[in-house]
Scaffold this motif. Sequence first.
Motif, PDB file in Angstrom:
ATOM      1  N   ASP A  63       0.859  -1.188   0.000  1.00 44.90           N
ATOM      2  CA  ASP A  63       0.000   0.000   0.000  1.00 44.90           C
ATOM      3  C   ASP A  63       0.890   1.231   0.000  1.00 44.90           C
ATOM      4  O   ASP A  63       1.945   1.244   0.652  1.00 44.90           O
ATOM      5  CB  ASP A  63      -0.885  -0.017   1.257  1.00 44.90           C
ATOM      6  CG  ASP A  63      -1.863   1.132   1.306  1.00 44.90           C
ATOM      7  OD1 ASP A  63      -2.907   1.042   0.621  1.00 44.90           O
ATOM      8  OD2 ASP A  63      -1.595   2.122   2.014  1.00 44.90           O
ATOM      9  N   GLU A  64       0.464   2.260  -0.685  1.00 46.28           N
ATOM     10  CA  GLU A  64       1.294   3.468  -0.784  1.00 46.28           C
ATOM     11  C   GLU A  64       1.532   4.143   0.564  1.00 46.28           C
ATOM     12  O   GLU A  64       2.460   4.927   0.717  1.00 46.28           O
ATOM     13  CB  GLU A  64       0.688   4.450  -1.787  1.00 46.28           C
ATOM     14  CG  GLU A  64      -0.685   4.936  -1.413  1.00 46.28           C
ATOM     15  CD  GLU A  64      -1.394   5.688  -2.528  1.00 46.28           C
ATOM     16  OE1 GLU A  64      -2.411   6.334  -2.233  1.00 46.28           O
ATOM     17  OE2 GLU A  64      -0.934   5.634  -3.668  1.00 46.28           O
ATOM     18  N   LYS A  65       0.731   3.815   1.565  1.00 35.73           N
ATOM     19  CA  LYS A  65       0.916   4.412   2.898  1.00 35.73           C
ATOM     20  C   LYS A  65       1.677   3.481   3.847  1.00 35.73           C
ATOM     21  O   LYS A  65       1.803   3.758   5.024  1.00 35.73           O
ATOM     22  CB  LYS A  65      -0.438   4.781   3.488  1.00 35.73           C
ATOM     23  CG  LYS A  65      -1.141   5.872   2.702  1.00 35.73           C
ATOM     24  CD  LYS A  65      -2.468   6.234   3.330  1.00 35.73           C
ATOM     25  CE  LYS A  65      -3.120   7.355   2.574  1.00 35.73           C
ATOM     26  NZ  LYS A  65      -3.947   6.920   1.467  1.00 35.73           N
ATOM     27  N   HIS A  68       8.266   1.908   4.317  1.00 36.16           N
ATOM     28  CA  HIS A  68       9.294   1.896   3.269  1.00 36.16           C
ATOM     29  C   HIS A  68      10.502   1.122   3.786  1.00 36.16           C
ATOM     30  O   HIS A  68      10.951   1.344   4.906  1.00 36.16           O
ATOM     31  CB  HIS A  68       9.737   3.328   2.928  1.00 36.16           C
ATOM     32  CG  HIS A  68       8.666   4.129   2.270  1.00 36.16           C
ATOM     33  ND1 HIS A  68       8.576   4.286   0.924  1.00 36.16           N
ATOM     34  CD2 HIS A  68       7.620   4.822   2.783  1.00 36.16           C
ATOM     35  CE1 HIS A  68       7.544   5.034   0.624  1.00 36.16           C
ATOM     36  NE2 HIS A  68       6.937   5.371   1.745  1.00 36.16           N
ATOM     37  N   CYS A 112       5.275  -0.393   1.533  1.00 36.40           N
ATOM     38  CA  CYS A 112       5.161   0.465   0.365  1.00 36.40           C
ATOM     39  C   CYS A 112       6.359   0.224  -0.551  1.00 36.40           C
ATOM     40  O   CYS A 112       7.502   0.263  -0.098  1.00 36.40           O
ATOM     41  CB  CYS A 112       5.135   1.929   0.812  1.00 36.40           C
ATOM     42  SG  CYS A 112       5.004   3.093  -0.544  1.00 36.40           S
ATOM     43  N   SER A 114       6.744   2.106  -3.324  1.00 39.34           N
ATOM     44  CA  SER A 114       7.054   3.416  -3.882  1.00 39.34           C
ATOM     45  C   SER A 114       6.085   4.440  -3.300  1.00 39.34           C
ATOM     46  O   SER A 114       4.940   4.101  -2.990  1.00 39.34           O
ATOM     47  CB  SER A 114       6.906   3.383  -5.411  1.00 39.34           C
ATOM     48  OG  SER A 114       6.999   4.683  -5.958  1.00 39.34           O
ATOM     49  N   ALA A 115       6.537   5.678  -3.188  1.00 38.82           N
ATOM     50  CA  ALA A 115       5.646   6.748  -2.756  1.00 38.82           C
ATOM     51  C   ALA A 115       4.614   7.048  -3.844  1.00 38.82           C
ATOM     52  O   ALA A 115       3.573   7.632  -3.577  1.00 38.82           O
ATOM     53  CB  ALA A 115       6.445   8.005  -2.420  1.00 38.82           C
ATOM     54  N   MET A 116       4.912   6.621  -5.052  1.00 43.01           N
ATOM     55  CA  MET A 116       3.972   6.792  -6.162  1.00 43.01           C
ATOM     56  C   MET A 116       3.047   5.588  -6.232  1.00 43.01           C
ATOM     57  O   MET A 116       3.414   4.489  -5.825  1.00 43.01           O
ATOM     58  CB  MET A 116       4.740   6.904  -7.482  1.00 43.01           C
ATOM     59  CG  MET A 116       5.573   8.143  -7.591  1.00 43.01           C
ATOM     60  SD  MET A 116       6.372   8.168  -9.197  1.00 43.01           S
ATOM     61  CE  MET A 116       8.074   8.140  -8.676  1.00 43.01           C
ATOM     62  N   THR A 117       1.855   5.801  -6.772  1.00 43.90           N
ATOM     63  CA  THR A 117       0.945   4.696  -6.999  1.00 43.90           C
ATOM     64  C   THR A 117       1.470   3.887  -8.177  1.00 43.90           C
ATOM     65  O   THR A 117       1.819   4.447  -9.214  1.00 43.90           O
ATOM     66  CB  THR A 117      -0.472   5.219  -7.318  1.00 43.90           C
ATOM     67  OG1 THR A 117      -0.915   6.007  -6.216  1.00 43.90           O
ATOM     68  CG2 THR A 117      -1.443   4.080  -7.554  1.00 43.90           C
ATOM     69  N   ALA A 123       4.051  -3.309  -9.872  1.00 41.33           N
ATOM     70  CA  ALA A 123       4.296  -3.704  -8.479  1.00 41.33           C
ATOM     71  C   ALA A 123       4.722  -5.164  -8.388  1.00 41.33           C
ATOM     72  O   ALA A 123       5.625  -5.503  -7.616  1.00 41.33           O
ATOM     73  CB  ALA A 123       3.036  -3.465  -7.644  1.00 41.33           C
TER      74      ALA A 123
END
Length: 146
Positions: A63-65, A68, A112, A114-117, A123
Amino acid sequence: MKWQIISVGKPALPWAKAGVEEYSKRLRRMAQVDMVTLKEGAPEQVGDRALEAAKDSWCIVLDEKGRHLTSMELAKWIEKQELSGRKRVSFLIGGADGHSPKVKAAANELWCLSAMTLQHEVALVLLLEQIYRGYSILRGDPYHRE
């Protein structure tokens, strides 16, 4: 340790198919990786099927949130899981609508890539490459260079 990657839809883009095949082939020498493909649908229905497939495993939702990790941190995480005797880790890659709140709440961890979708095919390739890189780091293979 067995890896299970649960994703929505099979890769349709030729380069994504090739990437999945290449990294799956490379990983066979290091770990067992099972791919589970779910049919597109409403996020709640897809989520229920994903959670059922991930039953009895350590569940990581992408998930992007999420958290990392660097490649080195991933390698250390893999080593820790293997030393702890973890039997199976399942990664859940959502479809176009992402994951339902129920799936996120049921996860053992949120990560996550990436911070990008990312589109789910991207993915999938990225995840396989990073798992391969993690094992390469642990083995001291020249694939990973700092």
